[in-house]
Design an enzyme around this catalytic site. Structure first.
Site, short mmCIF file in Angstrom:
data_model
loop_
_atom_site.label_atom_id
_atom_site.label_comp_id
_atom_site.label_asym_id
_atom_site.label_seq_id
_atom_site.Cartn_x
_atom_site.Cartn_y
_atom_site.Cartn_z
N TYR A 1 -2.52 3.18 1.03
CA TYR A 1 -3.09 3.25 -0.31
C TYR A 1 -3.99 4.48 -0.49
O TYR A 1 -3.80 5.28 -1.42
CB TYR A 1 -3.86 1.96 -0.58
N LEU B 1 -6.12 6.79 -9.90
CA LEU B 1 -5.76 5.50 -9.31
C LEU B 1 -4.67 4.76 -10.10
O LEU B 1 -3.81 4.12 -9.48
CB LEU B 1 -7.00 4.60 -9.19
N ILE C 1 -1.27 5.34 -8.74
CA ILE C 1 -0.93 4.62 -7.51
C ILE C 1 -0.75 3.14 -7.79
O ILE C 1 0.14 2.49 -7.25
CB ILE C 1 -2.04 4.82 -6.44
N GLU C 2 -1.61 2.60 -8.65
CA GLU C 2 -1.58 1.17 -8.93
C GLU C 2 -0.38 0.76 -9.79
O GLU C 2 0.29 -0.22 -9.50
CB GLU C 2 -2.88 0.75 -9.65
N SER C 3 -0.13 1.50 -10.87
CA SER C 3 0.84 1.04 -11.86
C SER C 3 1.79 2.13 -12.34
O SER C 3 2.63 1.86 -13.20
CB SER C 3 0.09 0.48 -13.08
#
Length: 519
Positions: free
Chosen positions: A231, A122, A125-127
């Site tokens: 997402y 994750l 994808i997030e950062s």
């Protein structure tokens, strides 16, 4: 003798005719399962509630892949994201590089909470696995916690420290949050992922709407915000590429599954310059592991821990134990003059009034002339919190830093990199604006100019440019307050696109100081 009466022979017969036992299958979504079309060997689907023999794997990426449980989902939205990743292989390479210091810790937290292995991806994808990442929605850190959600999971955010960027604390908080979301949605991993992005309430309302009109309520059937519809497919596409790297022509780096850092209890406040010295680390490396620290010190009231590379821990702890308390933090004594107040003194030393109150145990801002205040002074002020160091500038003297010209540099590009004016750089070095620069040439950079005055030590570390979309009711004043920047800076950064009035949908560039918590 009838062989069925012989216990040993009978046991062999039963073993031959009964089907092999398989792990309990993970709960699938409402729609039927369709295997992904791939030329690679099928992924072994494991239930995260069952301990895997692959726990003994010494390669972190292979261990992570063995913990995947939802990567065999098939949907055209996944294929669309998969094609994007495959057309940008350099991004997958960068993700692997950036993840190296943090991956062991993330995998172990995911395993401890018995979550799907895909969740460990994750942060990609997030950062993009950048611990200093900051978004237009004021989300920060590897896991992109917004301020309110961070506080819900006890991630402190103050002048000294932002727990959302603390790699250790935020990973524990994020996996706990994902575990709670999974429980809320009956271990439907896709709904939990969607809720992490859009919020549990939005997902619950989408499910309720579908049920009301007798529609399926699995993730793929829900009407969710546009960002959330991409997402989950993004994560599944990335996991599919990692699981079938050879088939997609992607090379996975070898990474021994051993911890890169340890969480060391330092007991009380410590100057980061002293911590770097004791651990024999460069300040940049110490800061890479401890991006939650906003200042040159650890917070006076905690948390009292530092992340230190495992190999450096024994010597660090030994030297720290021998360090006199008086040398942990250096202070300057300020004698209060008649007419001075806390606000004036705080502004002079570029600290917050609340910090002076806390350090000196002052109540109600009442101070008396002739008394003394203690001001924390750190050697790291010219290193961690200085934009020039982050841009590759060395210090030739205590007065003026020096920039070394690199291939492709010109005055305009250097000025843009340092957030300065090319005219100023030319004036400081007594050269013309069109004077050719030589590779290796030293340029004097002066900090005390009209442009850099606002970029004080406490304000200028880790500036990150983001784009903010103007919403109905926004003003320059409200946007400046949202991101803790000045209105004049907003005007300067957007002078070509700003008109008399802001329009909803208009995009503004904002340079955010990621070393400061959002307010």
């Amino acid at each position: 003798m009838n062989f069925f009466y012989h216990p040993f022979i009978f046991a062999i017969f039963i073993a031959l005719i009964l089907p092999a036992c398989t792990p309990k299958t993970v709960k699938q979504n409402a729609q039927s399962y369709v295997p992904a079309i791939t030329t690679a060997a099928p992924i072994q689907i494991l239930n995260p509630k069952i301990k895997s023999p692959a726990d003994e794997t010494i390669d972190s990426w292979q261990l992570l892949i063995s913990l995947f449980v939802i990567s065999n989902e098939f949907n055209p939205r996944i294929e669309k994201e998969l094609n994007w990743f495959l057309s940008h292989p350099e991004y997958i390479h960068k993700i692997q590089e950036r993840a190296e210091p943090y991956l062991y810790n993330i995998i172990e937290e995911v395993k401890a909470k018995e979550l799907p292995g895909e969740y460990a991806l994750l942060p990609a994808i997030e950062s993009g696995f950048r611990a200093h990442a900051y978004s237009h929605a004021r989300a920060a850190g590897l896991w992109q916690f917004i301020p309110s959600t961070g506080r819900m999971f006890n991630l402190q955010q103050n002048w000294w420290y932002d727990g959302r960027r603390d790699v250790h604390a935020s990973t524990k908080a994020a996996t706990l949050y994902l575990d709670k979301l999974a429980a809320r949605f009956d271990d439907d991993w896709l709904l939990a992922l969607a809720a992490y992005n859009a919020g549990g309430g939005n997902v619950s309302r989408a499910i309720k709407r579908n049920k009301k009109i007798n529609k399926a309520s699995d993730y793929w059937s829900l009407k969710l915000p546009k960002e959330t519809t991409r997402y989950v497919p993004k994560l599944l596409a990335l996991a599919k590429i990692f699981a079938n790297a050879d088939a997609y022509g992607i090379k996975l780096k070898k990474l021994e599954h051993t911890p890169y850092f340890s969480v060391v209890n330092i007991g009380s406040q410590l100057d980061l310059a002293k911590a770097a010295e004791l651990s024999e680390l460069e300040l940049d490396e110490l800061f890479l592991l401890n991006p939650g620290l906003n200042r040159g010190f650890t917070p006076p009231n905690g948390p009292h821990h530092l992340l230190i590379p495992v190999a450096k821990v024994p010597e660090f702890e030994k030297k720290l134990a021998l360090l006199p308390a008086s040398e942990r933090v250096k202070w300057r004594r300020h004698k209060i003059k008649s007419g001075e107040n806390l606000s004036v003194i705080a502004q002079h030393y570029k600290v917050k009034t609340s910090v002076l109150r806390s350090v000196n145990k002052v109540k109600n801002n009442q101070i008396r002339a002739g008394k003394y205040l203690y001001i924390p002074i750190s050697k790291t002020a010219n290193n961690i919190s200085n934009p020039f160091v982050r841009q590759g500038i060395s210090y030739a003297s205590s007065r003026h830093p020096v920039y070394t010209v690199k291939s492709g540099d010109n005055l305009w590009s250097i000025a843009r990199k340092l957030d300065l004016h090319s005219k100023d750089i030319a004036r400081w070095n007594r050269i013309g604006l069109r004077t050719p620069l030589r590779i290796g040439q030293k340029l004097q950079i002066k900090q005390k100019t009209k442009v850099t005055k606002g970029l004080s030590r406490n304000r200028s570390a880790h500036l990150q440019s983001i784009h903010y979309t103007v919403r109905s009711g926004d003003s320059l004043s409200s946007i400046s307050a949202k991101f803790n920047v000045r209105v004049n800076d907003l005007r300067r950064w957007n002078k070509r696109s700003l008109n008399k009035y802001l329009k909803p949908g208009q995009r503004l560039m904002v340079k955010v100081d990621t070393s400061k918590p959002s307010t």
